[in-house]
Design a protein around this motif. Structure first.
Motif, PDB file in Angstrom:
ATOM      1  N   ASP A   1       7.354 -12.276  27.103  1.00 30.31           N
ATOM      2  CA  ASP A   1       6.701 -12.261  28.355  1.00 30.31           C
ATOM      3  C   ASP A   1       5.113 -12.772  28.202  1.00 30.31           C
ATOM      4  OD1 ASP A   1       8.972 -11.506  29.357  1.00 30.31           O
ATOM      5  OD2 ASP A   1       7.949  -9.696  30.443  1.00 30.31           O
ATOM      6  N   GLY A   2       4.764 -13.182  26.912  1.00 32.06           N
ATOM      7  CA  GLY A   2       3.536 -13.515  26.713  1.00 32.06           C
ATOM      8  C   GLY A   2       2.290 -12.132  26.621  1.00 32.06           C
ATOM      9  N   LYS A   3       2.904 -11.138  26.209  1.00 36.42           N
ATOM     10  CA  LYS A   3       2.096 -10.003  26.277  1.00 36.42           C
ATOM     11  C   LYS A   3       1.959  -9.268  24.898  1.00 36.42           C
ATOM     12  CE  LYS A   3       2.845  -9.677  30.787  1.00 36.42           C
ATOM     13  NZ  LYS A   3       1.519 -10.122  31.802  1.00 36.42           N
ATOM     14  N   LYS A   4       0.833  -8.613  24.966  1.00 33.97           N
ATOM     15  CA  LYS A   4       0.551  -8.298  23.296  1.00 33.97           C
ATOM     16  C   LYS A   4       1.006  -6.745  23.263  1.00 33.97           C
ATOM     17  CE  LYS A   4      -2.845 -11.784  22.829  1.00 33.97           C
ATOM     18  NZ  LYS A   4      -4.575 -11.775  22.591  1.00 33.97           N
ATOM     19  N   LEU A   5       0.982  -6.041  22.038  1.00 32.81           N
ATOM     20  CA  LEU A   5       1.035  -4.768  21.548  1.00 32.81           C
ATOM     21  C   LEU A   5       0.170  -4.363  20.781  1.00 32.81           C
ATOM     22  CD1 LEU A   5       3.002  -2.586  21.519  1.00 32.81           C
ATOM     23  CD2 LEU A   5       4.260  -3.476  19.627  1.00 32.81           C
ATOM     24  N   GLY A   6      -0.217  -2.942  21.018  1.00 30.25           N
ATOM     25  CA  GLY A   6      -1.510  -2.568  20.173  1.00 30.25           C
ATOM     26  C   GLY A   6      -0.737  -0.965  19.703  1.00 30.25           C
ATOM     27  N   MET A   7      -1.609  -0.202  18.776  1.00 34.21           N
ATOM     28  CA  MET A   7      -1.185   1.091  18.627  1.00 34.21           C
ATOM     29  C   MET A   7      -2.544   1.606  18.553  1.00 34.21           C
ATOM     30  SD  MET A   7       1.804   2.256  17.799  1.00 34.21           S
ATOM     31  CE  MET A   7       1.901   3.418  16.658  1.00 34.21           C
ATOM     32  N   ILE A   8      -2.810   3.004  19.010  1.00 34.01           N
ATOM     33  CA  ILE A   8      -3.924   3.777  18.574  1.00 34.01           C
ATOM     34  C   ILE A   8      -3.851   4.842  17.488  1.00 34.01           C
ATOM     35  CG2 ILE A   8      -5.336   5.718  19.800  1.00 34.01           C
ATOM     36  CD1 ILE A   8      -4.438   4.483  22.530  1.00 34.01           C
ATOM     37  N   LEU A   9      -4.739   4.672  16.737  1.00 35.47           N
ATOM     38  CA  LEU A   9      -4.651   5.416  15.286  1.00 35.47           C
ATOM     39  C   LEU A   9      -5.060   6.632  15.089  1.00 35.47           C
ATOM     40  CD1 LEU A   9      -5.030   2.207  13.118  1.00 35.47           C
ATOM     41  CD2 LEU A   9      -3.049   3.046  14.148  1.00 35.47           C
ATOM     42  N   ASN A  10      -4.609   7.557  14.418  1.00 36.42           N
ATOM     43  CA  ASN A  10      -5.195   8.853  13.793  1.00 36.42           C
ATOM     44  C   ASN A  10      -6.398   8.543  12.845  1.00 36.42           C
ATOM     45  OD1 ASN A  10      -5.705  11.050  12.419  1.00 36.42           O
ATOM     46  ND2 ASN A  10      -3.512  11.547  11.873  1.00 36.42           N
ATOM     47  N   PRO A  11      -7.403   8.908  13.241  1.00 31.90           N
ATOM     48  CA  PRO A  11      -8.627   8.403  12.418  1.00 31.90           C
ATOM     49  C   PRO A  11      -8.673   9.255  11.105  1.00 31.90           C
ATOM     50  CG  PRO A  11      -9.195   9.936  14.173  1.00 31.90           C
ATOM     51  CD  PRO A  11      -7.965   9.668  14.474  1.00 31.90           C
ATOM     52  N   PHE A  12      -7.806  10.646  11.071  1.00 30.54           N
ATOM     53  CA  PHE A  12      -7.935  11.186   9.664  1.00 30.54           C
ATOM     54  C   PHE A  12      -7.072  10.665   9.078  1.00 30.54           C
ATOM     55  CE2 PHE A  12      -8.949  14.036  13.302  1.00 30.54           C
ATOM     56  CZ  PHE A  12     -10.276  14.586  12.885  1.00 30.54           C
ATOM     57  N   GLU A  13      -5.819  10.264   9.239  1.00 28.05           N
ATOM     58  CA  GLU A  13      -4.678   9.661   8.512  1.00 28.05           C
ATOM     59  C   GLU A  13      -4.064   8.659   9.369  1.00 28.05           C
ATOM     60  OE1 GLU A  13      -2.254  13.006   6.065  1.00 28.05           O
ATOM     61  OE2 GLU A  13      -2.713  13.856   8.292  1.00 28.05           O
ATOM     62  N   PRO A  14      -4.528   7.450   9.217  1.00 29.84           N
ATOM     63  CA  PRO A  14      -4.099   6.455  10.040  1.00 29.84           C
ATOM     64  C   PRO A  14      -2.565   5.773   9.848  1.00 29.84           C
ATOM     65  CG  PRO A  14      -6.317   5.716   8.968  1.00 29.84           C
ATOM     66  CD  PRO A  14      -5.799   7.092   8.342  1.00 29.84           C
ATOM     67  N   ARG A  15      -2.082   6.352   8.702  1.00 29.10           N
ATOM     68  CA  ARG A  15      -0.743   6.072   8.581  1.00 29.10           C
ATOM     69  C   ARG A  15       0.150   7.190   9.059  1.00 29.10           C
ATOM     70  NH1 ARG A  15      -3.512   2.844   5.096  1.00 29.10           N
ATOM     71  NH2 ARG A  15      -2.733   0.738   5.068  1.00 29.10           N
ATOM     72  N   PHE A  16      -0.290   7.859   9.806  1.00 21.57           N
ATOM     73  CA  PHE A  16       0.551   9.113  10.382  1.00 21.57           C
ATOM     74  C   PHE A  16       0.284   8.988  11.946  1.00 21.57           C
ATOM     75  CE2 PHE A  16       0.963  11.105   6.348  1.00 21.57           C
ATOM     76  CZ  PHE A  16       2.264  10.941   6.114  1.00 21.57           C
ATOM     77  N   THR A  17       0.894   9.502  12.841  1.00 21.78           N
ATOM     78  CA  THR A  17       0.676   9.717  14.245  1.00 21.78           C
ATOM     79  C   THR A  17      -0.480  10.768  14.559  1.00 21.78           C
ATOM     80  OG1 THR A  17       2.274  11.304  14.460  1.00 21.78           O
ATOM     81  CG2 THR A  17       2.949   9.394  14.949  1.00 21.78           C
ATOM     82  N   GLN A  18      -1.085  10.688  15.625  1.00 24.04           N
ATOM     83  CA  GLN A  18      -2.269  11.313  15.925  1.00 24.04           C
ATOM     84  C   GLN A  18      -2.351  12.703  16.175  1.00 24.04           C
ATOM     85  OE1 GLN A  18      -2.947   8.001  19.363  1.00 24.04           O
ATOM     86  NE2 GLN A  18      -4.733   9.200  19.310  1.00 24.04           N
ATOM     87  N   PRO A  19      -3.100  13.640  15.762  1.00 23.27           N
ATOM     88  CA  PRO A  19      -3.394  14.965  16.218  1.00 23.27           C
ATOM     89  C   PRO A  19      -3.788  14.940  17.895  1.00 23.27           C
ATOM     90  CG  PRO A  19      -5.102  14.427  15.195  1.00 23.27           C
ATOM     91  CD  PRO A  19      -4.329  13.076  14.963  1.00 23.27           C
ATOM     92  N   TRP A  20      -3.361  15.984  18.367  1.00 26.01           N
ATOM     93  CA  TRP A  20      -3.784  16.208  19.812  1.00 26.01           C
ATOM     94  C   TRP A  20      -5.152  16.566  19.655  1.00 26.01           C
ATOM     95  CZ3 TRP A  20      -2.008  21.103  23.030  1.00 26.01           C
ATOM     96  CH2 TRP A  20      -2.072  21.076  24.370  1.00 26.01           C
ATOM     97  N   ASN A  21      -5.696  16.258  21.003  1.00 32.61           N
ATOM     98  CA  ASN A  21      -7.180  16.561  21.109  1.00 32.61           C
ATOM     99  C   ASN A  21      -7.521  17.791  21.533  1.00 32.61           C
ATOM    100  OD1 ASN A  21      -7.588  13.704  20.877  1.00 32.61           O
ATOM    101  ND2 ASN A  21      -7.339  13.285  23.191  1.00 32.61           N
ATOM    102  N   VAL A  22      -7.208  18.637  20.519  1.00 34.76           N
ATOM    103  CA  VAL A  22      -7.690  20.069  20.665  1.00 34.76           C
ATOM    104  C   VAL A  22      -8.223  20.607  19.364  1.00 34.76           C
ATOM    105  CG1 VAL A  22      -5.900  20.698  22.471  1.00 34.76           C
ATOM    106  CG2 VAL A  22      -5.161  20.927  19.909  1.00 34.76           C
ATOM    107  N   PRO A  23      -8.759  21.760  19.172  1.00 34.67           N
ATOM    108  CA  PRO A  23      -9.637  21.925  17.909  1.00 34.67           C
ATOM    109  C   PRO A  23      -8.600  21.737  16.721  1.00 34.67           C
ATOM    110  CG  PRO A  23     -10.290  23.448  19.679  1.00 34.67           C
ATOM    111  CD  PRO A  23      -9.115  22.706  20.285  1.00 34.67           C
ATOM    112  N   GLN A  24      -7.535  22.348  16.732  1.00 35.54           N
ATOM    113  CA  GLN A  24      -6.687  22.359  15.552  1.00 35.54           C
ATOM    114  C   GLN A  24      -6.238  21.194  15.338  1.00 35.54           C
ATOM    115  OE1 GLN A  24      -6.267  24.194  18.375  1.00 35.54           O
ATOM    116  NE2 GLN A  24      -5.433  26.386  17.958  1.00 35.54           N
TER     117      GLN A  24
END
Length: 715
Positions: free
Chosen positions: A275-298
């Motif tokens: 369809d001529g559309k693009k794909l991205g990913m949002i990265l975990n800044p602590f460990e970019p090669r794993f999924t993100q932590p949730w936005n809570v203190p832990q």
């Protein structure tokens, strides 16, 4: 769309275009930036940038364009897929209220399509932001509020095998759908493509965390049958019964789960590319090669350890865009951005970074390398205060340029410019939604009593977002009559964000408006007014209000009943409050009985001398309620009621634990024994992670009665 709305859009577009030219002429080297809009939060929070009507969306997009935004990252794609597939649990009254409001917006307003059209009209790209792993989950999962967890996708409910499991098979993860199932991947691809095509996004990207407190340790889940079989085939180790080794390691397991994720992204990219559309990913800044932590203190990776194979994504051209998330130290984020720039060198893949300070000096070196700096902000004023638009003189309140009017109002809100009520009040009638909201906020910050009637008039504005801003402004500048005015607005309009704003503003009114709220909570014909008033009384309980709370327990509206039970837990030194809650444990609505259990635990924990003698009765009554949740239970809380009632028993100390131990040891009611074991050994409470080590988890499972163990665990 009405003729007046069309005229508004045309006039705003013309003004914005002319003003944009003047800003660009003055500042030819303005850096290219982006903006992340977490739409569900905006639709819940009345103070966030308004996006709940055609006029609000147009004015917000016009502002973003003026701030130099070239790409909007719009989380409405996640919200749309939730509205398409999610089931709400009405026993979680607050989340159910939000759920109905979101459905109303998507039925009547179509915010995502309007946002795409407005962004394109103002020369901006707009990418849909979807969820990679958050499809919510079981009712016994801890969340922001009381149990139950508010939602779960029908994709999980209709396909329980797709839900990630722990090693024992007894515990289910909240949030993800396991990518190891080809049918699950196809369902997710089809779902996202439906809305990318329908709403016209230029591309899509993913946030990669799940918003819940269900995970107890990082490697708790991910042991579904296809993963176990493939791991055994490759490495000769049974994940369910054998430990990891050097040649069959945790990292091999992480990578295997990551391979299924990569395949999902390949399949999705194939459809997007067509369809001529693009794909991205949002990265975990602590460990970019794993999924993100949730936005809570832990820092908890709430999806679990799933390898994000960036090297393959970039090498194969699966992704076109990588965004490094914020919510970390500058040093951590800078390192992740640098690593992404190195990884994507000599490729068409673009790099972006998320921040609340888009024009900070630290970003200039990255911008020279082509990195898009995406702002993520909250209230309207912050967009102006942290912008590249210079401060303006007070006279700019009369400017023909709405952005300059906004800039001055933001300066007043932040205390950088002095103004009078007379100078600000005319802007309450401005044609621009954001200007009216900022004017209300400024009048609140000025704290001039003469401005209060004007703020109250904002409660009747034609725009929901302005009405919410008026309720918010009354936190800072109000009078006793403001309570009735806000309840009148709830009666007239009754949207979820307005009720949230009113609920949080009521405690700021002095003296506390108990009489007005009590009258509304007990007698008003509109259940939305009654529930808002009763919820507000939770913050200002008094023994004189006990008759109101007693009546509220039997109101026809569930939210009123719940709030009454919650309020009773805050009445201090009152045996009558305890007696009412003991009676409420027998209520036919589990929402009431379960909240009564929680409220009784609050009272016991306070150790009031008047109520301590009732402790034994409380423990016995809680045990009787818990016993109803076993085999054959037909209550609506059969899946999750053991959590609030069991946690209340735990807060009773040794007496409560003894009751739970008896339930666990008996051998005639399987469900009751299993729930008692979970309460005692798999402890979880709302609003926090209940973290344990893997060794502690093994200890917990060693106490699982043998007759409850599934075959794999028994081995």
């Amino acid at each position: 769309m009405s003729l007046s709305s069309i005229r508004h859009l045309l006039s705003v577009s013309a003004i914005a275009a002319a003003a944009l030219l003047s800003v660009q002429a003055a500042e030819p080297n303005v850096p290219q930036i982006g903006c992340f809009i977490s739409t569900g939060d905006n639709h819940w929070l009345g103070e966030s940038l308004p996006i709940d009507s055609p006029a609000a969306i147009e004015d917000s997009m016009a502002l973003l364009a003026r701030l130099g935004v070239k790409c909007v990252y719009w989380r409405g794609l996640e919200e749309a897929t939730w509205m398409e597939t999610m089931t709400s649990r009405p026993e979680n009254c607050r989340y159910d209220s939000a759920f109905h409001w979101f459905h109303q917006l998507y039925r009547d307003v179509h915010p995502d399509k309007l946002a795409v059209e407005a962004a394109h009209r103002h020369g901006m790209e707009i990418w849909g932001v979807g969820t990679l792993v958050d499809w919510q989950g079981p009712g016994d999962t801890p969340n922001f509020n009381d149990f139950p967890n508010g939602f779960e996708s029908r994709l999980r409910l209709d396909h329980p095998e797709w839900v990630p499991r722990d090693r024992s098979g007894l515990l289910k993860q909240c949030g993800p759908i396991e990518f190891a199932y080809p049918e699950a991947r196809k369902a997710l691809v089809d779902l996202h493509m439906k809305f990318v095509r329908q709403d016209g996004y230029d591309g899509m990207t993913f946030v990669t965390y799940a918003e819940n407190y269900g995970m107890r340790f990082q490697d708790e889940f991910g042991f579904n049958e296809p993963i176990v079989k493939e791991f055994k085939k490759r490495h000769g180790v049974d994940l369910l019964t054998q430990p990891f080794t050097r040649s069959a390691s945790r990292f091999d397991w992480y990578n295997l789960r990551g391979e299924y994720l990569t395949q999902y992204l390949r399949e999705l990219k194939s459809q997007l590319q067509h369809d001529g559309k693009k794909l991205g990913m949002i990265l975990n800044p602590f460990e970019p090669r794993f999924t993100q932590p949730w936005n809570v203190p832990q820092i908890m990776l709430t999806a679990g350890h799933i390898t994000v194979d960036l090297d393959t994504y970039v090498r194969e051209g699966i992704v076109d865009h990588l965004m490094v998330w914020g919510y970390c130290s500058p040093q951590i984020q800078n390192k992740a951005v640098d690593d992404c720039l190195w990884l994507t060198r000599a490729t068409p893949c673009k790099v972006a970074a998320l921040t609340s300070s888009p024009f900070a000096p630290r970003w200039k070196p990255f911008q020279k390398k082509g990195v898009t700096i995406a702002m993520s902000l909250g209230d309207d004023a912050s967009y102006l205060d942290r912008s590249n638009i210079p401060e303006q003189p007070l006279a700019a309140l009369s400017s023909d340029d709405p952005v300059l009017r906004m800039r001055v109002l933001a300066q007043i809100i932040y205390g950088k410019t002095k103004a009078t009520t007379e100078q600000v009040t005319p802007l309450l009638h401005d044609h621009n939604v954001i200007v009216r909201r900022l004017a209300l906020s400024a009048l609140g910050k000025l704290k001039d009593p003469a401005a209060v009637p004007s703020i109250e008039q904002g409660l009747d504005d034609e725009e929901n977002a302005v009405r919410c801003a008026a309720a918010l402004a009354l936190r800072d500048n109000n009078r006793p009559e403001s309570a009735a005015k806000m309840l009148g607005a709830v009666d007239m309009h009754g949207t979820h964000p307005l009720m949230e704003m009113v609920f949080h503003t009521m405690p700021r009114i002095k003296p506390a408006p108990r009489e007005v709220l009590a009258e509304a909570a007990s007698k008003h014909a509109n259940p939305l007014v009654r529930s808002t008033a009763m919820r507000s009384l939770v913050f200002m309980t008094d023994v004189k209000l006990l008759p109101v709370f007693a009546q509220g327990l039997h109101d026809s509206d569930r939210f009123v009943r719940f709030a009454a039970a919650e309020a009773l837990g805050n009445v201090r030194h009152s045996t009558e409050a305890v007696e009412l809650l003991l009676q409420a444990l027998q209520h036919e609505d589990p929402t009431v009985s379960d909240r009564a259990a929680t409220s009784l635990a609050v009272i016991v924990a306070a150790h009031f001398p008047e109520t301590d003698p009732l402790r034994a009765r409380i423990v016995t009554a809680l045990g009787e309620l818990y016993a109803k949740l076993g085999d054959g239970c037909q209550r609506s809380d059969a899946e999750w009621g053991y959590r609030p009632v069991g946690n209340a028993l735990l807060k009773m100390g040794a007496e409560g634990e003894q009751i739970l131990q008896r339930f666990m040891d008996q051998k005639s009611d399987r469900q009751l024994a299993l729930e008692a074991w979970k309460t005692l050994w798999i402890r979880q409470d709302s609003k926090t992670f209940s973290e344990v080590t893997e060794k502690e988890n093994e200890e917990a499972f060693s106490h699982l009665p043998a007759w409850l163990r599934p075959p794999a665990a028994a081995k």
